[in-house]
Design an enzyme around this catalytic site. Structure first.
Site, short mmCIF file in Angstrom:
data_model
loop_
_atom_site.label_atom_id
_atom_site.label_comp_id
_atom_site.label_asym_id
_atom_site.label_seq_id
_atom_site.Cartn_x
_atom_site.Cartn_y
_atom_site.Cartn_z
N GLU A 58 0.83 -1.20 0.00
CA GLU A 58 0.00 0.00 0.00
C GLU A 58 0.87 1.25 0.00
O GLU A 58 0.54 2.24 -0.70
CB GLU A 58 -0.95 0.01 1.19
CG GLU A 58 -1.97 1.15 1.08
CD GLU A 58 -2.78 1.36 2.34
OE1 GLU A 58 -3.99 1.63 2.24
OE2 GLU A 58 -2.19 1.30 3.45
N TRP A 80 -8.43 -2.28 -0.08
CA TRP A 80 -9.20 -1.18 -0.66
C TRP A 80 -10.41 -1.66 -1.46
O TRP A 80 -11.19 -0.84 -1.95
CB TRP A 80 -8.31 -0.31 -1.55
CG TRP A 80 -7.54 0.72 -0.78
CD1 TRP A 80 -6.32 0.58 -0.18
CD2 TRP A 80 -7.96 2.06 -0.50
NE1 TRP A 80 -5.95 1.74 0.45
CE2 TRP A 80 -6.93 2.67 0.27
CE3 TRP A 80 -9.08 2.82 -0.83
CZ2 TRP A 80 -7.00 3.98 0.72
CZ3 TRP A 80 -9.16 4.13 -0.38
CH2 TRP A 80 -8.13 4.70 0.38
N TYR A 103 -4.90 9.07 -1.20
CA TYR A 103 -3.58 9.47 -0.66
C TYR A 103 -2.54 9.70 -1.75
O TYR A 103 -1.87 10.73 -1.78
CB TYR A 103 -3.07 8.40 0.30
CG TYR A 103 -3.94 8.16 1.49
CD1 TYR A 103 -3.78 8.93 2.65
CD2 TYR A 103 -4.92 7.18 1.49
CE1 TYR A 103 -4.58 8.72 3.76
CE2 TYR A 103 -5.73 6.97 2.60
CZ TYR A 103 -5.56 7.73 3.73
OH TYR A 103 -6.34 7.52 4.81
N CYS A 155 -7.90 9.10 6.25
CA CYS A 155 -7.92 8.92 7.71
C CYS A 155 -6.62 9.47 8.31
O CYS A 155 -6.66 10.25 9.25
CB CYS A 155 -8.09 7.45 8.07
SG CYS A 155 -9.70 6.78 7.62
N ARG A 175 -7.03 11.48 11.77
CA ARG A 175 -8.32 11.99 12.24
C ARG A 175 -9.23 10.87 12.73
O ARG A 175 -10.03 11.04 13.65
CB ARG A 175 -9.03 12.76 11.12
CG ARG A 175 -9.42 11.89 9.95
CD ARG A 175 -10.39 12.54 8.98
NE ARG A 175 -10.75 11.60 7.92
CZ ARG A 175 -11.77 10.74 7.99
NH1 ARG A 175 -12.56 10.71 9.05
NH2 ARG A 175 -12.01 9.90 7.00
N ASP A 178 -8.93 3.44 13.60
CA ASP A 178 -9.44 2.11 13.89
C ASP A 178 -8.35 1.38 14.66
O ASP A 178 -7.37 0.91 14.09
CB ASP A 178 -9.76 1.41 12.56
CG ASP A 178 -10.17 -0.04 12.72
OD1 ASP A 178 -10.12 -0.58 13.85
OD2 ASP A 178 -10.54 -0.66 11.70
#
Length: 293
Positions: A58, A80, A103, A155, A175, A178
């Site tokens: 990733e 994803w 991103y 995120c 922000r 998880d």
């Protein structure tokens, strides 16, 4: 990773129960921080197995500025898929298998109002080299003008570098955190990014500082979180990063080479291991948890 486990425990024991976009619900706390000195080891979670190949894949996908989920799928990484095909992603039919302006596009191809394109990461690397005391060495993935053009708004929203005593440090603001699935993955990914940029700028990897805003445990992850907290963590592993990878451009070139070789029938696992791997990584067995979408 004792810091991580302490925050996980706090969210379980003290978190407020809240509704959320996914409909699953969470126990959440707000405003936590973790600090990892990379000179003492690589911050990989040990109370379960970290999917480090997926971490690498990733990150390379981001660095390449890609949003094509099919590339990750070819590497055996499917993190994803659900977002790229989610009902709320309005462009999923027009751009099948595309994650949108996420991103990678924001890091490497920010669209300025005047139509110019900005490679934020390359500009930051230039500043680290030429103006290491700059307070503007920041990369943001949070673009309010393009929120509707991504299948999942960022995120881990932005990160900033800091140079002192020949050491390069990185602070990342997240922000939405998880704690069971995302945070261990994010910690490892930004530690790897810090190692890569430090090598390119001829600095030593310093400290990774991780700011967690809304830090939460999904209600269907509570048992998985408790299982982790019952396990005793092992010592931190170290990182091996191929000596031929001298920076971001080399990393992107390697990513393209891996994709090409996979398309010719080679297995992605050994190819990814040839880019980077964890050394002396001792961990407990995996813990299954479903990603909320």
């Amino acid at each position: 990773m004792h810091q991580y486990l302490a925050i996980l425990r706090k969210a379980l024991e003290e978190g407020d129960e809240r509704s959320d976009r996914t409909g699953v619900g969470t126990r959440a706390i707000f405003g936590e921080i973790m600090r990892f000195d990379l000179s003492t080891g690589f911050p990989a979670v040990t109370t379960k197995r970290l999917a480090f190949r997926a971490v690498i894949a990733e990150l390379l996908w981001f660095l390449a500025g890609s949003s094509d989920v099919n590339e990750l799928d070819a590497l055996g990484v499917h993190i994803w898929d659900a977002n790229a095909h989610a009902e709320y992603w309005r462009d999923r039919a027009r751009f099948p298998g595309d994650a949108g302006r996420n991103y990678g596009q924001q890091w490497r191809d920010w669209a300025a109002p005047d139509g110019t394109r900005i490679d934020q990461l390359r500009e930051v690397i230039r500043l680290i080299r030429e103006r290491p005391s700059s307070r503007r060495m920041l990369v943001t993935a949070w673009n309010p003008g393009e929120i509707e053009q991504t299948s999942l708004p960022a995120c881990h929203a932005f990160f900033q570098f800091f140079v002192a005593r020949s050491r390069l440090s990185l602070m990342m603001y997240q922000r939405s955190c998880d704690l069971v699935l995302g945070v261990p993955f994010n910690v490892a990914q930004y530690a790897l990014l810090l190692h890569l940029v430090a090598r390119e700028t001829e600095l030593e990897p310093g400290e990774l500082v991780h700011v967690l805003a809304d830090a939460h445990v999904y209600l269907d992850h509570v048992d998985a979180a408790r299982e982790q907290l019952e396990r005793e963590p092992f010592g931190a592993p170290s990182l091996w990063l191929d000596d031929e990878v001298r920076g971001v451009d080399d990393a992107v070139a390697r990513y393209r080479d891996i994709l090409a070789r996979v398309s010719r029938g080679e297995a992605p696992g050994p190819l990814i291991d040839g880019f980077a791997r964890l050394v002396n990584y001792q961990h407990h067995p995996p813990i299954k948890a479903k990603m909320a979408v």
